[in-house]
Enzyme design. Structure first.
Site, PDB file in Angstrom:
ATOM      1  N   ARG A   1      40.557  30.349 -34.878  1.00 16.19           N
ATOM      2  CA  ARG A   1      41.335  29.924 -33.693  1.00 16.19           C
ATOM      3  C   ARG A   1      41.875  28.538 -34.020  1.00 16.19           C
ATOM      4  O   ARG A   1      41.114  27.609 -34.268  1.00 16.19           O
ATOM      5  CB  ARG A   1      40.452  29.887 -32.446  1.00 16.19           C
TER       6      ARG A   1
ATOM      7  N   HIS B   1      48.148  35.736 -29.737  1.00 14.17           N
ATOM      8  CA  HIS B   1      46.734  36.012 -29.424  1.00 14.17           C
ATOM      9  C   HIS B   1      46.511  37.529 -29.572  1.00 14.17           C
ATOM     10  O   HIS B   1      46.278  38.242 -28.602  1.00 14.17           O
ATOM     11  CB  HIS B   1      46.416  35.541 -28.003  1.00 14.17           C
TER      12      HIS B   1
ATOM     13  N   ASP C   1      48.830  34.318 -17.163  1.00 12.37           N
ATOM     14  CA  ASP C   1      47.932  33.453 -17.941  1.00 12.37           C
ATOM     15  C   ASP C   1      48.090  32.041 -17.376  1.00 12.37           C
ATOM     16  O   ASP C   1      48.979  31.783 -16.547  1.00 12.37           O
ATOM     17  CB  ASP C   1      48.358  33.531 -19.428  1.00 12.37           C
TER      18      ASP C   1
ATOM     19  N   GLN D   1      43.414  39.571 -28.121  1.00 11.44           N
ATOM     20  CA  GLN D   1      43.425  39.736 -26.661  1.00 11.44           C
ATOM     21  C   GLN D   1      44.316  40.909 -26.258  1.00 11.44           C
ATOM     22  O   GLN D   1      43.958  41.708 -25.385  1.00 11.44           O
ATOM     23  CB  GLN D   1      43.926  38.444 -26.005  1.00 11.44           C
TER      24      GLN D   1
ATOM     25  N   CYS E   1      43.911  37.182 -19.304  1.00  8.78           N
ATOM     26  CA  CYS E   1      43.034  37.048 -20.482  1.00  8.78           C
ATOM     27  C   CYS E   1      41.829  36.163 -20.207  1.00  8.78           C
ATOM     28  O   CYS E   1      40.831  36.259 -20.915  1.00  8.78           O
ATOM     29  CB  CYS E   1      43.817  36.552 -21.689  1.00  8.78           C
TER      30      CYS E   1
ATOM     31  N   ARG F   1      37.074  42.987 -25.355  1.00  7.54           N
ATOM     32  CA  ARG F   1      37.239  42.162 -26.566  1.00  7.54           C
ATOM     33  C   ARG F   1      36.165  42.547 -27.584  1.00  7.54           C
ATOM     34  O   ARG F   1      36.434  42.665 -28.782  1.00  7.54           O
ATOM     35  CB  ARG F   1      37.118  40.666 -26.221  1.00  7.54           C
TER      36      ARG F   1
HETATM   37  N1  NVA Z   1      47.401  30.932 -23.437  1.00 10.50           N
HETATM   38  C1  NVA Z   1      46.038  30.447 -23.369  1.00 10.50           C
HETATM   39  C2  NVA Z   1      45.088  31.557 -23.652  1.00 10.50           C
HETATM   40  C3  NVA Z   1      43.647  31.160 -23.582  1.00 10.50           C
HETATM   41  C4  NVA Z   1      42.726  32.289 -23.959  1.00 10.50           C
HETATM   42  C5  NVA Z   1      45.854  29.300 -24.356  1.00 10.50           C
HETATM   43  O1  NVA Z   1      46.402  29.392 -25.462  1.00 10.50           O
HETATM   44  O2  NVA Z   1      45.197  28.330 -24.012  1.00 10.50           O
HETATM   45  N1   CP Z   2      40.715  35.071 -23.514  1.00 11.07           N
HETATM   46  C1   CP Z   2      40.127  34.270 -24.421  1.00 11.07           C
HETATM   47  O1   CP Z   2      40.505  34.252 -25.590  1.00 11.07           O
HETATM   48  O2   CP Z   2      39.093  33.543 -23.940  1.00 11.07           O
HETATM   49  P1   CP Z   2      38.346  32.337 -24.680  1.00 11.07           P
HETATM   50  O3   CP Z   2      39.334  31.196 -24.754  1.00 11.07           O
HETATM   51  O4   CP Z   2      37.185  32.024 -23.785  1.00 11.07           O
HETATM   52  O5   CP Z   2      37.930  32.776 -26.039  1.00 11.07           O
END
Ligand code: NVA
Ligand code: CP
Length: 312
Positions: free
Chosen positions: A111, A138, A227, A141, A267, A295
């Site tokens: 990540r 992502h 989101d 997800q 998500c 997930r």
């Molecule tokens: N769009 C959000 C998703 C978090 C799981 C982010 O990137 O923070």
């Molecule tokens: N939806 C998702 O990826 O959650 P986290 O940021 O908690 O991993």
């Protein structure tokens, strides 16, 4: 058991479109089988002796727990690294990090921020690399989201998904999925936060329709999804976004405009009262808890596919 050298058959999952339609459908089929076994407490340990390294340069709850629990449940083990507790935080190049980590483990989940950073890691990795979220995509997800849709409503082909809110990593991944799996994505974002023309220029006909009014985007949709208004890494824009996105809150009126049996997904983590009302996310059309649980199941199927190929 660890890898020896980089091979031509090495596959990564850096974005949704790294897999073909057939491969995605295979992962969904395997996820169902693996989930059913999990529910029956039946062991599924094809990754005995394999090791997953997880590298987090941003926070996580679901991604960490689902990958970590999933790998242990499949018989493997997990190493958890963050920027601050590894040499990444002291500027060790991502290429060197990739060369070292991938000599010691069998698969890596990352990540991070820019997509180019995970691409650079993958270029120097001897083992499969999975995108656990970047600024641009992502994909894990969306695997879970589409699997959840299929579980509840059957095939997503020919259906309409409404995306209300920010043109972020989730939105662009939904768009790749629409093209690959043959559904239509309705997108409504505030002016100034639209999808980037360069990133949608080659989108397949029929895959994308943009709307200035979020209510119009929801009309007839089989799934309404949103989101956070501010994704990780963009916190400096928080206040400005709060104002710009005020009308992009999924509420009961939007759900009523959608198809009568429309689902709601998010998500997570969610901010009730911002991008979605409590009434909707905690209401009868919401499947967010199944979506989060899935997930675990889809990522087990994903790791199995990347490490062992098509299981039968
Ligand atoms: N769009 C959000 C998703 C978090 C799981 C982010 O990137 O923070
Ligand atoms: N939806 C998702 O990826 O959650 P986290 O940021 O908690 O991993």
């Amino acid at each position: 058991m660890s890898n020896a050298t980089k091979t031509d058959s090495l596959r990564h999952f850096l974005q949704f479109s790294d897999f073909s339609r057939d491969e995605l459908l295979h992962v969904f089929e395997r996820a169902k089988i693996i989930k059913d076994k999990f529910k029956r407490y039946e062991p599924h340990r094809p990754l005995h002796d394999r090791t997953l390294a997880m590298v987090f340069e941003k926070a996580s709850t679901r991604t960490r727990v689902s990958f970590e629990a999933g790998m242990y449940q499949m018989g493997g083990s997990v190493i958890h690294l963050t920027t601050s507790d590894s040499q990444l935080g002291r500027s060790e190049p991502i290429e060197d990090t990739a060369r070292v980590i991938s000599r010691m483990v069998d698969i890596v989940m990352i990540r991070t921020f820019e997509q180019t950073r995970i691409e650079r890691f993958a270029e120097y990795s001897r083992v499969p690399v999975i995108n656990g979220l970047t600024n641009e995509f992502h994909p894990c997800q969306i695997l879970a989201d589409i699997f959840t849709f299929i579980e509840n409503r059957g095939s997503i082909a020919g259906k309409t998904v409404a995306w209300v809110g920010d043109a972020n990593n989730m939105a662009y991944t939904w768009l790749q999925a629409a093209e690959l799996l043959g559904f239509t994505l309705h997108v409504s974002t505030p002016a100034g936060y639209r999808l980037e023309p360069a990133r949608i220029a080659s989108t397949a006909a029929g895959a994308l329709k943009e709307f200035s009014d979020p209510l119009d985007a929801c009309k007839g949709a089989h799934l309404v999804t949103t989101d956070v208004w501010t994704s990780m890494g963009y916190e400096a824009e928080n206040e400005q976004r709060r104002t710009a996105f005020a009308d992009w809150c999924v509420d009961q009126e939007m759900m009523a405009a959608a198809a009568p049996d429309a689902l709601f997904m998010h998500c997570l983590p969610a901010h009730r009262g911002e991008e979605v009302t409590a009434e909707v996310i905690d209401g009868p059309q919401s499947v967010v808890w199944d979506e989060a649980e899935n997930r675990l199941h889809v990522q087990k199927a994903l790791m199995e596919f990347l490490l062992l190929g098509k299981a039968s």
